[in-house]
Structure formats: structure tokens, C-alpha cells
Design a protein around this motif. Structure first.
Motif, mmCIF file in Angstrom:
data_model
loop_
_atom_site.group_PDB
_atom_site.id
_atom_site.type_symbol
_atom_site.label_atom_id
_atom_site.label_comp_id
_atom_site.label_asym_id
_atom_site.label_seq_id
_atom_site.Cartn_x
_atom_site.Cartn_y
_atom_site.Cartn_z
ATOM 1 N N PRO A 26 56.982 -20.506 -25.274
ATOM 2 C CA PRO A 26 57.126 -21.815 -25.901
ATOM 3 C C PRO A 26 56.279 -22.824 -25.129
ATOM 4 N N PHE A 27 55.451 -23.580 -25.865
ATOM 5 C CA PHE A 27 54.589 -24.565 -25.199
ATOM 6 C C PHE A 27 55.468 -25.631 -24.547
ATOM 7 N N TYR A 28 55.277 -25.823 -23.263
ATOM 8 C CA TYR A 28 55.995 -26.903 -22.578
ATOM 9 C C TYR A 28 55.029 -27.597 -21.634
ATOM 10 N N ARG A 29 54.868 -28.902 -21.788
ATOM 11 C CA ARG A 29 53.989 -29.696 -20.919
ATOM 12 C C ARG A 29 54.884 -30.324 -19.853
ATOM 13 N N ALA A 30 54.723 -29.837 -18.615
ATOM 14 C CA ALA A 30 55.589 -30.338 -17.533
ATOM 15 C C ALA A 30 55.175 -31.757 -17.147
ATOM 16 N N PRO A 53 67.098 -38.738 -22.725
ATOM 17 C CA PRO A 53 67.313 -39.160 -24.113
ATOM 18 C C PRO A 53 67.024 -38.038 -25.112
ATOM 19 N N THR A 54 67.494 -38.230 -26.322
ATOM 20 C CA THR A 54 67.305 -37.209 -27.344
ATOM 21 C C THR A 54 65.812 -37.028 -27.670
ATOM 22 N N GLY A 55 65.441 -35.796 -27.968
ATOM 23 C CA GLY A 55 64.078 -35.513 -28.431
ATOM 24 C C GLY A 55 63.000 -35.664 -27.380
ATOM 25 N N CYS A 56 63.367 -35.555 -26.084
ATOM 26 C CA CYS A 56 62.338 -35.755 -25.045
ATOM 27 C C CYS A 56 61.896 -34.431 -24.433
ATOM 28 N N GLY A 57 62.420 -33.301 -24.904
ATOM 29 C CA GLY A 57 61.892 -32.016 -24.434
ATOM 30 C C GLY A 57 62.852 -31.154 -23.626
ATOM 31 N N LYS A 58 64.140 -31.515 -23.595
ATOM 32 C CA LYS A 58 65.089 -30.745 -22.771
ATOM 33 C C LYS A 58 65.258 -29.324 -23.325
ATOM 34 N N THR A 59 65.436 -29.235 -24.641
ATOM 35 C CA THR A 59 65.654 -27.910 -25.235
ATOM 36 C C THR A 59 64.392 -27.059 -25.118
ATOM 37 N N ARG A 60 63.230 -27.703 -25.359
ATOM 38 C CA ARG A 60 61.985 -26.964 -25.238
ATOM 39 C C ARG A 60 61.809 -26.445 -23.806
ATOM 40 N N PHE A 61 62.218 -27.278 -22.839
ATOM 41 C CA PHE A 61 62.099 -26.886 -21.434
ATOM 42 C C PHE A 61 62.953 -25.647 -21.149
ATOM 43 N N GLU A 196 49.167 -35.650 -25.854
ATOM 44 C CA GLU A 196 48.749 -34.238 -25.818
ATOM 45 C C GLU A 196 49.789 -33.354 -26.538
ATOM 46 N N ILE A 197 51.074 -33.651 -26.279
ATOM 47 C CA ILE A 197 52.147 -32.865 -26.904
ATOM 48 C C ILE A 197 52.116 -33.049 -28.426
ATOM 49 N N VAL A 198 52.002 -34.304 -28.866
ATOM 50 C CA VAL A 198 52.014 -34.583 -30.315
ATOM 51 C C VAL A 198 50.819 -33.897 -30.978
ATOM 52 N N LYS A 200 49.155 -31.285 -29.987
ATOM 53 C CA LYS A 200 49.272 -29.818 -29.987
ATOM 54 C C LYS A 200 50.357 -29.338 -30.962
ATOM 55 N N GLU A 201 51.506 -29.994 -30.922
ATOM 56 C CA GLU A 201 52.630 -29.537 -31.750
ATOM 57 C C GLU A 201 52.375 -29.759 -33.236
ATOM 58 N N ALA A 202 51.714 -30.903 -33.560
ATOM 59 C CA ALA A 202 51.531 -31.218 -34.980
ATOM 60 C C ALA A 202 50.158 -30.807 -35.489
ATOM 61 N N SER A 232 61.698 -40.855 -30.605
ATOM 62 C CA SER A 232 61.562 -39.723 -29.681
ATOM 63 C C SER A 232 60.224 -39.021 -29.916
ATOM 64 N N THR A 233 59.868 -38.167 -28.972
ATOM 65 C CA THR A 233 58.662 -37.348 -29.145
ATOM 66 C C THR A 233 58.782 -36.528 -30.429
ATOM 67 N N ARG A 234 59.998 -36.054 -30.716
ATOM 68 C CA ARG A 234 60.210 -35.258 -31.936
ATOM 69 C C ARG A 234 59.814 -36.052 -33.177
ATOM 70 N N MET A 235 60.221 -37.354 -33.215
ATOM 71 C CA MET A 235 59.900 -38.190 -34.384
ATOM 72 C C MET A 235 58.387 -38.361 -34.542
ATOM 73 N N LEU A 236 57.702 -38.516 -33.407
ATOM 74 C CA LEU A 236 56.242 -38.686 -33.467
ATOM 75 C C LEU A 236 55.590 -37.434 -34.049
ATOM 76 N N ILE A 237 56.123 -36.290 -33.666
ATOM 77 C CA ILE A 237 55.563 -35.021 -34.169
ATOM 78 C C ILE A 237 55.767 -34.948 -35.687
ATOM 79 N N HIS A 238 56.968 -35.364 -36.144
ATOM 80 C CA HIS A 238 57.213 -35.365 -37.591
ATOM 81 C C HIS A 238 56.227 -36.287 -38.311
HETATM 82 P P1 ADP Z 1 65.801 -32.607 -26.665
HETATM 83 O O1 ADP Z 1 66.376 -31.250 -26.428
HETATM 84 O O2 ADP Z 1 65.527 -33.382 -25.412
HETATM 85 O O3 ADP Z 1 66.577 -33.405 -27.678
HETATM 86 P P2 ADP Z 1 63.537 -31.131 -27.717
HETATM 87 O O4 ADP Z 1 63.282 -30.228 -26.577
HETATM 88 O O5 ADP Z 1 64.148 -30.532 -28.947
HETATM 89 O O6 ADP Z 1 64.361 -32.429 -27.306
HETATM 90 O O7 ADP Z 1 62.137 -31.827 -28.066
HETATM 91 C C1 ADP Z 1 61.780 -32.217 -29.365
HETATM 92 C C2 ADP Z 1 60.404 -31.711 -29.689
HETATM 93 O O8 ADP Z 1 59.448 -32.466 -28.942
HETATM 94 C C3 ADP Z 1 60.181 -30.261 -29.299
HETATM 95 O O9 ADP Z 1 60.481 -29.394 -30.359
HETATM 96 C C4 ADP Z 1 58.712 -30.232 -28.976
HETATM 97 O O10 ADP Z 1 57.977 -30.090 -30.183
HETATM 98 C C5 ADP Z 1 58.416 -31.630 -28.460
HETATM 99 N N1 ADP Z 1 58.356 -31.810 -26.998
HETATM 100 C C6 ADP Z 1 58.997 -32.796 -26.307
HETATM 101 N N2 ADP Z 1 58.673 -32.752 -25.010
HETATM 102 C C7 ADP Z 1 57.813 -31.714 -24.859
HETATM 103 C C8 ADP Z 1 57.083 -31.172 -23.735
HETATM 104 N N3 ADP Z 1 57.208 -31.700 -22.514
HETATM 105 N N4 ADP Z 1 56.276 -30.115 -23.958
HETATM 106 C C9 ADP Z 1 56.143 -29.609 -25.192
HETATM 107 N N5 ADP Z 1 56.788 -30.089 -26.298
HETATM 108 C C10 ADP Z 1 57.603 -31.117 -26.136
#
Ligand code: ADP
Length: 279
Positions: A26-30, A53-61, A196-198, A200-202, A232-238
């Protein structure tokens, strides 16, 4: 890149956990030292709380880390109606009578996986206390209904996510739960990293990604002025994905950011104005 598992003895993943194994990276930008911090806690079997905060990458991490460590990841999205039985398991009736079914926490503990409790504060405190005996040096899970004590597999770990913004007197972790965890702080990435994340993801170019990051920054400035949280980063990707479907960027921002984030007409107007100056 092959997953690295130099932290534990190589282990065979049991069949029941095969579906929980992350095969592709899974792509993760540290943004900082989070990978090294997580690995240190992992080695020492210290439970980890991902705060941010929500959508900032915790689950992706955590997905990235599970892949990196070559460990299955069992994810539970916590909610207020969740009961201890939803985590631990229950007897269910089938053709042959009643049969015990392990819940996700028990399965992860018994077979050896990372158990990720997403948004743990959403669960009631009397539910989350079931993790206590697994998060201290006992590493056991008593199944009272089944009259069994599960001893956690050496590869069992517990990770939770926690959004400090949602915390209230009614919704918070017990002190005794909090104190079992180490914590890693997350926030929205800096503007270059987020663009960079937006991108790559979108799959959009960096000009669109950077413009969307400017929108996010303006929305985050409205925090405490009508918005609980900014975009959130998630919203930007959408929003970026919608532009790839030919939706003009202002409209994409309205659909993916402005309308979902607030019901207040004044805040919407402020946000729409903020969006319009970003392009
Ligand atoms: P959270 O668990 O914090 O609510 P997510 O991990 O689901 O948020 O992040 C939302 C989306 O944002 C991910 O699906 C991914 O597309 C993107 N994203 C956010 N931060 C990163 C990151 N550091 N590296 C790669 N993708 C990220």
C-alpha cells in the motif's frame, strides 16, 4: 518491493488469516519517524495508538506497516452499538446445535495478526475494556462464555486509531485503557507531501493536486469558525478523481468537499469563496 519481515521469526500464515494478508504494497508517504517508531513498538509488543484527524492517513499507515512486517491485518471499525461479543465471539445456532465463533479480536489473538480497532472512541467504554488483558504483559483473553482462556500468539499486536477532535466527556477512552498504549501523532501532511499523495492516489497532475491542497489549507483555517475539521486528504483525492471524470474543478470541490463537510449555509458560502480563489 518485497515485504520485509526481519522483526519476527518467519511465520506461516494460517489459512483463516490468508484473506487478511496484504499482498501488494500500500502506497504510504511517510511524514516523519512514524515507520521506525511503529517498528520499535512492534518489536517490543507495545500496543500503539494512532492519533490524528480523520482522513489523514492512519489506516493507510497501518496497512502499509502490516505489509512491511508481513503480518495479516484484522480491522474492526468501532461504533457505539458494538458489544464485547462482537469483538470476542459468540455461540451461534447452526444445524448441529450451537457452535462457538471467534470474533475478530479473538481470531487475531489466537492465530497471530495485527488487530486494528479503527476509531476506538466510537465504542462504548464497557466494550473496549475487553482488550485490557491482551494489552498488558498477561497477553490473554478470557472467553467467559466458552470457559476458555486464549493465550495471545507471539505475533498478535493491537493497534487503535483515535481522533482527538471527536473526544468529549461522553466519548473518550478510560484512563486505564489509554495508559496501556504508546501513541504516534498524525496530522495532515505538509503541502508538498499532500500534493504528491493526491496526485499519486487520484492520478492527476501536480498543478491540480497543489490547487486542491490550497483549498484544504483554507478549509482547515475555518476550524473552530464553523467547521469541526477542515477538508481531509481523502476529500481532496475524491475531488481530484472527479476532475478526471471531466467535472470542472470548482464543481468537484463543491461535490467532494463543500457539501459533505457542512450543512451551515454561511460556512458553505465562506468555503465556496475560499475555493474560488485557489484556481
Ligand atoms: P484515516 O484512517 O486517518 O481516517 P486514511 O488512512 O483512510 O485516513 O486516509 C484517507 C486516504 O488518504 C487514504 O486512502 C489514502 O488514499 C490517502 N492518504 C492519506 N495520507 C496518506 C499518506 N501519508 N500516504 C499515502 N496516502 C495517504
Amino acid at each position: 518491493m518485497q515485504p520485509r519481515n526481519n522483526l519476527d521469526q518467519a511465520s506461516v500464515i494460517p489459512d483463516a488469516l490468508k484473506d487478511f494478508t496484504i499482498v501488494e504494497e500500500p502506497f504510504y508517504r511517510a511524514s516523519g519517524e512514524e515507520v521506525a517508531l511503529f517498528e520499535a513498538a512492534y518489536r517490543m509488543r507495545i500496543p500503539v495508538m494512532l492519533k490524528g484527524p480523520t482522513g489523514c492517513g492512519k489506516t493507510r499507515f497501518v496497512e502499509h506497516m502490516a505489509w512491511r512486517l508481513g503480518q495479516p491485518l484484522v480491522t474492526v471499525s468501532c461504533h457505539e452499538d458494538m458489544t464485547a461479543a462482537d469483538l470476542v465471539g459468540r455461540f451461534l445456532l447452526d444445524a448441529d446445535g450451537t457452535k462457538w465463533h471467534d470474533g475478530p479480536l479473538t481470531m487475531a489473538a489466537r492465530l497471530g495478526a495485527i488487530c486494528y480497532l479503527d476509531e476506538i472512541v466510537e465504542a462504548r467504554q464497557d466494550t473496549t475494556v475487553v482488550i485490557h488483558s491482551l494489552t498488558d504483559d498477561r497477553r490473554i483473553l478470557p472467553l467467559e462464555k466458552k470457559n476458555e482462556v486464549v493465550r495471545a500468539h507471539p505475533n498478535f499486536r493491537i493497534v487503535v486509531s483515535y481522533n482527538p477532535g471527536y473526544q468529549s466527556v461522553l466519548k473518550d477512552l478510560k484512563e486505564s485503557t489509554k495508559q496501556r498504549f504508546s501513541a504516534i501523532g498524525f496530522d495532515y501532511p505538509d503541502d508538498l507531501a499532500e500534493a504528491e499523495i493526491v496526485a499519486k492516489e487520484a492520478g492527476v497532475d501536480s498543478a491540480i493536486a497543489s490547487a486542491l491542497v490550497r483549498v484544504a489549507q483554507r478549509s482547515r483555517n475555518l476550524r473552530g469558525h464553523g467547521l469541526d475539521e477542515g477538508a481531509s486528504t481523502r476529500m481532496l483525492i475524491h475531488a481530484a478523481m472527479l476532475t478526471r471524470q471531466g467535472i470542472p474543478i470548482a464543481q468537484a470541490c463543491r461535490m467532494a468537499i463543500v457539501l459533505p463537510i457542512t450543512d451551515d449555509p454561511d460556512v458553505r458560502e465562506a468555503l465556496t469563496a475560499a475555493v474560488s480563489v485557489c484556481f
